[in-house]
Design a protein around this motif. Structure first.
Motif, PDB file in Angstrom:
ATOM      1  N   PHE A  44       0.803  -1.222   0.000  1.00 46.63           N
ATOM      2  CA  PHE A  44       0.000   0.000   0.000  1.00 46.63           C
ATOM      3  C   PHE A  44       0.837   1.275   0.000  1.00 46.63           C
ATOM      4  O   PHE A  44       0.298   2.368  -0.034  1.00 46.63           O
ATOM      5  CB  PHE A  44      -0.973  -0.009   1.187  1.00 46.63           C
ATOM      6  N   GLY A  45       2.156   1.118   0.028  1.00 44.17           N
ATOM      7  CA  GLY A  45       3.051   2.269   0.019  1.00 44.17           C
ATOM      8  C   GLY A  45       3.617   2.579  -1.347  1.00 44.17           C
ATOM      9  O   GLY A  45       4.525   3.403  -1.473  1.00 44.17           O
ATOM     10  N   GLY A  46       3.104   1.905  -2.373  1.00 42.20           N
ATOM     11  CA  GLY A  46       3.571   2.166  -3.722  1.00 42.20           C
ATOM     12  C   GLY A  46       4.876   1.476  -4.074  1.00 42.20           C
ATOM     13  O   GLY A  46       5.521   1.835  -5.067  1.00 42.20           O
ATOM     14  N   VAL A  47       5.271   0.477  -3.280  1.00 49.99           N
ATOM     15  CA  VAL A  47       6.533  -0.222  -3.547  1.00 49.99           C
ATOM     16  C   VAL A  47       6.338  -1.314  -4.602  1.00 49.99           C
ATOM     17  O   VAL A  47       7.004  -1.312  -5.639  1.00 49.99           O
ATOM     18  CB  VAL A  47       7.110  -0.832  -2.248  1.00 49.99           C
ATOM     19  N   LEU A  48       5.424  -2.235  -4.353  1.00 47.00           N
ATOM     20  CA  LEU A  48       5.202  -3.355  -5.271  1.00 47.00           C
ATOM     21  C   LEU A  48       4.383  -2.937  -6.491  1.00 47.00           C
ATOM     22  O   LEU A  48       3.404  -2.195  -6.374  1.00 47.00           O
ATOM     23  CB  LEU A  48       4.457  -4.486  -4.563  1.00 47.00           C
ATOM     24  N   ASP A  49       4.783  -3.455  -7.637  1.00 48.12           N
ATOM     25  CA  ASP A  49       3.994  -3.316  -8.864  1.00 48.12           C
ATOM     26  C   ASP A  49       3.168  -4.592  -9.004  1.00 48.12           C
ATOM     27  O   ASP A  49       3.717  -5.669  -9.277  1.00 48.12           O
ATOM     28  CB  ASP A  49       4.935  -3.144 -10.065  1.00 48.12           C
ATOM     29  N   TYR A  50       1.857  -4.489  -8.774  1.00 44.15           N
ATOM     30  CA  TYR A  50       0.989  -5.656  -8.825  1.00 44.15           C
ATOM     31  C   TYR A  50      -0.378  -5.251  -9.338  1.00 44.15           C
ATOM     32  O   TYR A  50      -0.728  -4.065  -9.364  1.00 44.15           O
ATOM     33  CB  TYR A  50       0.869  -6.320  -7.444  1.00 44.15           C
TER      34      TYR A  50
END
Length: 277
Positions: A44-50
């Motif tokens: 939810f912090g914009g780290v993972l691209d999913y």
């Protein structure tokens, strides 16, 4: 999400973890609560691209929960991310459910690999990172390991392989709560300073407060932005508290794999609500 929203999301996930484990009558609250902020930062912090609408999309980032017994934390995170209904969390560990005691990639969307046998997750993550490089596909591989899990020899075989292959898109986060099922890791089988140990195996090492979601987002985002195939992999030593957020569970090894009673759940939920005010 901003920091306040991330903290709120982590609180919601903790409520779901405790509620589903109580409903199931079994599960692992301690280690699920300790890694909640890490998963919140990733998803939810914009780290993972999913993409929940296309869980197998080419070029996505991969996440592997090496410490598979913390499945309640992953299930709650995936539900909040939109992979399946939050209502389904109540089926944890029940007959016929998709949400088994350890995550099953054949059943649950968003679960990349079935995990549960401790020590294997880092090997799988390293293999995925090597495969992405060979195929030319984009994406980073993130994995969360337990510090007790790092007593397994296979972890260090994978660490040696990943460093030798310069799998720079592999980021391993160690949930360093210093407790395992039998007690303190330093009493059971002392791994020493895990950061120094990974560094000795040729990894880059970073350290962070595993409950500071803002610091987690900043660090993990920066590491992802810097990730290249020719660099050493990264081990993030995240200092955490087992049972985080519930006073009677915090730093208590006895809550590694024990479900709260209904009255204990009520107390725990009240504490989370009070902390969120």
């Amino acid at each position: 999400m901003d920091t306040a929203q991330l903290v709120g999301k982590a609180t919601d996930i903790r409520r779901d973890i405790l509620t589903m484990i109580t409903e199931a009558g079994s599960g692992h609250p301690g280690g699920s609560l300790s890694c909640t902020d890490i998963l919140t930062a990733l998803y939810f912090g914009g780290v993972l691209d999913y993409d929940p609408a296309d869980p197998q999309r080419t070029g996505r980032d991969r996440f592997i929960l090496a410490k598979g017994h913390a499945a309640p934390a992953l299930y709650a995170t995936l539900a909040h991310a939109g992979y399946f209904s939050i209502d389904e969390l109540a089926s944890l560990r029940k007959l016929g459910t998709r949400l088994q005691g350890h995550p099953d990639s054949n059943l649950v969307p968003g679960v990349e690999v079935s995990t549960g046998s401790l020590g294997q997750g880092l090997s799988v993550a390293a293999g995925l990172a090597a495969g992405l490089r060979l195929s030319g596909e984009a994406g980073c591989v993130f994995t969360v390991l337990g510090d007790g899990e790092c007593e397994e020899g296979q972890v260090w075989e994978a660490a040696m392989f990943a460093a030798h292959q310069k799998l720079g898109r592999l980021i391993a986060i160690i949930d360093n709560n210093e407790l395992q099922i039998d007690g303190c890791i330093h009493d059971v089988c002392d791994p020493g300073d895990l950061g120094e140990k990974f560094a000795a195996f040729g990894w880059r090492v970073a350290r962070v407060d595993g409950h500071d979601v803002s610091a987690l987002v900043d660090m993990l985002s920066a590491l992802k932005a810097e990730a290249v195939d020719t660099a050493a992999p990264v081990a993030v030593i995240a200092k955490t508290v087992k049972g985080k957020g519930v006073s009677f569970m915090e730093n208590e090894a006895g809550w590694h794999g024990k479900a709260p009673k209904p009255e204990e759940l009520e107390t725990a939920l009240a504490e989370l609500a009070a902390a969120a005010e």
